[in-house]
Write an enzyme that holds these catalytic residues in place. Structure first.
Site, mmCIF file in Angstrom:
data_model
loop_
_atom_site.group_PDB
_atom_site.id
_atom_site.type_symbol
_atom_site.label_atom_id
_atom_site.label_comp_id
_atom_site.label_asym_id
_atom_site.label_seq_id
_atom_site.Cartn_x
_atom_site.Cartn_y
_atom_site.Cartn_z
ATOM 1 N N ARG A 73 21.894 40.746 -6.073
ATOM 2 C CA ARG A 73 22.815 41.755 -6.616
ATOM 3 C C ARG A 73 22.272 42.347 -7.921
ATOM 4 O O ARG A 73 22.520 43.507 -8.244
ATOM 5 C CB ARG A 73 24.199 41.105 -6.820
ATOM 6 C CG ARG A 73 25.315 42.087 -7.134
ATOM 7 C CD ARG A 73 26.663 41.391 -7.023
ATOM 8 N NE ARG A 73 27.707 42.071 -7.765
ATOM 9 C CZ ARG A 73 28.472 43.048 -7.269
ATOM 10 N NH1 ARG A 73 28.318 43.449 -6.039
ATOM 11 N NH2 ARG A 73 29.404 43.609 -8.014
ATOM 12 N N ILE B 164 30.113 49.850 -8.335
ATOM 13 C CA ILE B 164 29.713 48.873 -7.311
ATOM 14 C C ILE B 164 30.950 48.024 -7.079
ATOM 15 O O ILE B 164 31.526 47.500 -8.029
ATOM 16 C CB ILE B 164 28.609 47.920 -7.807
ATOM 17 C CG1 ILE B 164 27.420 48.692 -8.343
ATOM 18 C CG2 ILE B 164 28.193 46.949 -6.700
ATOM 19 C CD1 ILE B 164 26.190 47.823 -8.562
ATOM 20 N N SER B 165 31.339 47.840 -5.836
ATOM 21 C CA SER B 165 32.572 47.096 -5.558
ATOM 22 C C SER B 165 32.445 45.635 -5.973
ATOM 23 O O SER B 165 31.358 45.064 -6.014
ATOM 24 C CB SER B 165 32.896 47.164 -4.071
ATOM 25 O OG SER B 165 32.813 48.496 -3.613
ATOM 26 N N GLN B 166 33.606 45.051 -6.238
ATOM 27 C CA GLN B 166 33.724 43.630 -6.590
ATOM 28 C C GLN B 166 33.199 42.759 -5.427
ATOM 29 O O GLN B 166 33.544 43.022 -4.274
ATOM 30 C CB GLN B 166 35.213 43.380 -6.817
ATOM 31 C CG GLN B 166 35.586 41.998 -7.196
ATOM 32 C CD GLN B 166 37.100 41.821 -7.137
ATOM 33 O OE1 GLN B 166 37.851 42.754 -6.876
ATOM 34 N NE2 GLN B 166 37.542 40.607 -7.376
ATOM 35 N N PRO B 167 32.411 41.748 -5.710
ATOM 36 C CA PRO B 167 31.866 40.919 -4.628
ATOM 37 C C PRO B 167 32.935 40.370 -3.673
ATOM 38 O O PRO B 167 32.746 40.369 -2.458
ATOM 39 C CB PRO B 167 31.167 39.768 -5.363
ATOM 40 C CG PRO B 167 30.843 40.310 -6.699
ATOM 41 C CD PRO B 167 31.895 41.332 -7.028
#
Ligand code: SAH
Length: 220
Positions: free
Chosen positions: A35, A61-64
């Site tokens: 990441r 960037i989206s949250q994992p």
């Protein structure tokens, strides 16, 4: 400051497990994709923080956890042909690329198309095609898709995307207002009709396009 990315990645995956993510293909892929390679350099130390991070062009960037939740809901299989709308950094596309045979991902912002292409090429992914365009119209050239993941929020699920779902295909997308949404899962039943299920509340950047929201200066 601990920047042992491998250890941080393993911790993130452990945390995802604790939060209820069970899909082993998704967990394994997220334990593999670096990441840190996708976050802007200014946020390197937060690469494995469980939250959204800023990208160029006012995007995120989206949250994992949300990536893991969405990809788990798609019940991905290795032979799948998958479409992603909203490439952003390319991180979720890379996670998909670890799991399935072919990924097509569409991004409307030229700057991010370039950003993602560079990063995905550097990591050597050969099964991820990055396209520039309005993803609300899907990518008919490579349809039908076994799964579609939409990483930006719209008022409804675009009809073009439903049309491009194959037999038993599953689609996941945040649906609601520009401020608050819930993840919606749509699947094509054997009789051709669609099933729907509403999942968790989420907050995504707007899906802008002919079957999404109109472009405004504030959201580019
Ligand atoms: N999946 C990404 C995060 C995406 S953020 C990641 O892993 O980093 C949502 C992205 O959707 C933004 O980059 C935004 O520019 C893009 N987007 C918004 N509307 C779109 C549309 N109609 N077609 C394609 N991309 C769109």
């Amino acid at each position: 400051m601990n920047l042992n990315f491998e250890a941080l990645r393993a911790e993130m995956v452990e945390d995802l497990r604790k939060r209820g993510i069970q899909d082993t293909a998704v967990l394994q892929a997220m334990n593999t994709v670096p990441r840190e390679h996708f976050v802007p350099e200014s946020h390197l130390e937060h690469a494995y923080y469980n939250g959204a991070l800023p990208l160029p062009a006012k995007q995120t960037i989206s949250q994992p956890y949300v990536v893991a939740l969405m990809l788990s809901a798609l019940k991905l299989q290795p032979h799948f042909n998958v479409l992603e709308i909203g490439t952003g950094s390319g991180y979720a596309a890379a996670v998909l690329g670890q799991i399935v045979q072919q990924v097509h991902t569409i991004e409307r912002q030229e700057e991010l198309v370039a950003y993602a292409k560079i990063r995905l090429n550097e990591l050597g992914y050969k099964n991820i095609a990055v396209h520039q365009g309005d993803g609300t119209l899907g990518w008919p050239e490579a349809a039908p898709y076994d799964a579609i993941a939409v990483a930006a929020a719209g008022p409804t699920v675009p009809l073009s995307l439903r049309d491009q779902l194959g037999a038993n295909g599953r689609l996941i997308m945040p649906v609601g207002s520009q401020k608050n949404q819930r993840l919606q899962l749509v699947w094509r039943k054997p009789n051709g009709q669609f099933g729907h299920k509403t999942l968790t509340p989420v907050r995504f950047v707007p899906l802008i396009g002919s079957e999404g929201w109109q472009s405004k200066k504030s959201n580019q």
